[in-house]
Design a protein around this motif. Structure first.
Motif, PDB file in Angstrom:
ATOM      1  N   VAL A   1       0.858  -1.185   0.000  1.00  0.00           N
ATOM      2  CA  VAL A   1       0.000   0.000   0.000  1.00  0.00           C
ATOM      3  C   VAL A   1       0.893   1.233   0.000  1.00  0.00           C
ATOM      4  CG1 VAL A   1      -1.855   1.230   1.158  1.00  0.00           C
ATOM      5  CG2 VAL A   1      -1.741  -1.270   1.309  1.00  0.00           C
ATOM      6  N   LEU A   2       0.746   2.058  -0.995  1.00  0.00           N
ATOM      7  CA  LEU A   2       1.508   3.303  -1.084  1.00  0.00           C
ATOM      8  C   LEU A   2       0.619   4.436  -0.582  1.00  0.00           C
ATOM      9  CD1 LEU A   2       3.203   2.836  -4.580  1.00  0.00           C
ATOM     10  CD2 LEU A   2       3.993   2.091  -2.330  1.00  0.00           C
ATOM     11  N   GLN A   3       0.837   4.783   0.702  1.00  0.00           N
ATOM     12  CA  GLN A   3      -0.005   5.828   1.279  1.00  0.00           C
ATOM     13  C   GLN A   3       0.719   6.691   2.308  1.00  0.00           C
ATOM     14  OE1 GLN A   3      -3.601   4.451   3.186  1.00  0.00           O
ATOM     15  NE2 GLN A   3      -4.538   6.488   3.120  1.00  0.00           N
ATOM     16  N   HIS A   4       1.280   6.117   3.366  1.00  0.00           N
ATOM     17  CA  HIS A   4       1.815   6.930   4.450  1.00  0.00           C
ATOM     18  C   HIS A   4       3.322   6.831   4.639  1.00  0.00           C
ATOM     19  CE1 HIS A   4      -2.145   8.109   5.699  1.00  0.00           C
ATOM     20  NE2 HIS A   4      -2.505   6.873   6.000  1.00  0.00           N
ATOM     21  N   GLN A   5       3.908   5.671   4.424  1.00  0.00           N
ATOM     22  CA  GLN A   5       5.306   5.479   4.787  1.00  0.00           C
ATOM     23  C   GLN A   5       6.107   4.777   3.703  1.00  0.00           C
ATOM     24  OE1 GLN A   5       5.199   3.392   8.502  1.00  0.00           O
ATOM     25  NE2 GLN A   5       4.790   5.221   9.706  1.00  0.00           N
ATOM     26  N   PHE A   6       6.088   5.324   2.510  1.00  0.00           N
ATOM     27  CA  PHE A   6       7.017   4.821   1.490  1.00  0.00           C
ATOM     28  C   PHE A   6       8.004   5.941   1.179  1.00  0.00           C
ATOM     29  CE2 PHE A   6       5.729   7.165  -2.264  1.00  0.00           C
ATOM     30  CZ  PHE A   6       4.388   7.441  -2.068  1.00  0.00           C
ATOM     31  N   TRP A   7       9.137   5.594   0.572  1.00  0.00           N
ATOM     32  CA  TRP A   7      10.134   6.598   0.242  1.00  0.00           C
ATOM     33  C   TRP A   7      10.906   6.151  -0.996  1.00  0.00           C
ATOM     34  CZ3 TRP A   7      10.133   3.675   4.697  1.00  0.00           C
ATOM     35  CH2 TRP A   7      11.107   2.695   4.795  1.00  0.00           C
ATOM     36  N   ASP A   8      11.557   7.133  -1.620  1.00  0.00           N
ATOM     37  CA  ASP A   8      12.418   6.904  -2.780  1.00  0.00           C
ATOM     38  C   ASP A   8      11.721   6.084  -3.863  1.00  0.00           C
ATOM     39  OD1 ASP A   8      14.393   8.318  -1.514  1.00  0.00           O
ATOM     40  OD2 ASP A   8      15.424   6.556  -0.726  1.00  0.00           O
TER      41      ASP A   8
END
Length: 208
Positions: free
Chosen positions: A66-73
């Motif tokens: 799930v790409l919502q709150h805590q993904f990076w780079d």
């Protein structure tokens, strides 16, 4: 019926993977817009998928991130995308070929795509591909093997799309403790449309 030598089914799948590529490219460049966020499902055993051995053992076939709150780079290439996520406090880096995608869903607008991987091709090399500019720190969550609730599957056919009920949601695998559990799609109020607009490609498959 004549044989489909053009293979329209594969052309449609490539075009719809291009939709996912464009959406992720925009998110990598500008961040997530409004309430949009994404469930991205893929086959972990597909050629070209890169992940830690620990995650591969935990999710040997399928994973939904799930790409919502805590993904990076988040960075997007022509044939793959890469993203950083945290699993039980452990940072991980995933590389996923678009050919490995099995589904894409945006709960904020109830839109989804379902891909048929039975005839997926080989994943091209990415050695010379220039990654897109890494976007702002965004969002993610633990992977799971469940589909968002409230999603129906619309199959493309010669007649009007037929809406099928979504598969029953399964619980997370034992031991999976998300750092921050992703919110489920907001329940629809009475009288509002509750099914997702999901495109399936079964009707385009080559007739045997």
């Amino acid at each position: 019926m004549a044989d489909d030598l053009i293979r329209y089914d594969l052309l449609v799948q490539d075009a719809l993977r291009g939709v996912v590529r464009k959406v992720l490219t925009d998110a990598a460049r500008d961040g997530l817009m409004g309430d949009h966020h994404f469930y991205v499902s893929f086959r972990t055993e597909a050629p070209g998928v890169r992940m830690s051995q620990a995650l591969r053992e935990k999710y040997p076939q399928d994973m939904t991130i799930v790409l919502q709150h805590q993904f990076w780079d988040l960075s997007v290439h022509e044939h793959t995308f890469e993203v950083g996520l945290s699993f039980s406090g452990v940072p991980e880096r995933l590389l996923v070929p678009f050919d490995a995608l099995s589904g894409f869903f945006d709960p904020s607008v109830q839109f989804g795509l379902k891909f048929d991987l039975t005839e997926a091709g080989e994943v091209p090399e990415e050695a010379n591909a220039a990654p897109a500019k890494a976007g702002p720190r965004g969002a993610g969550s633990e992977p799971s093997e469940v589909r968002p609730k409230g999603a129906g599957l619309a199959t493309i056919g010669s007649a009007a799309p037929k809406v099928l009920p979504a598969p029953a949601a399964q619980g997370d695998k034992p031991g999976a403790k998300p750092d921050e559990k992703a919110p489920r799609p907001v329940a629809k109020k009475e009288g509002e449309e509750g099914s997702a607009e999901v495109v399936s490609l079964d009707a385009f498959r080559k007739k045997s």
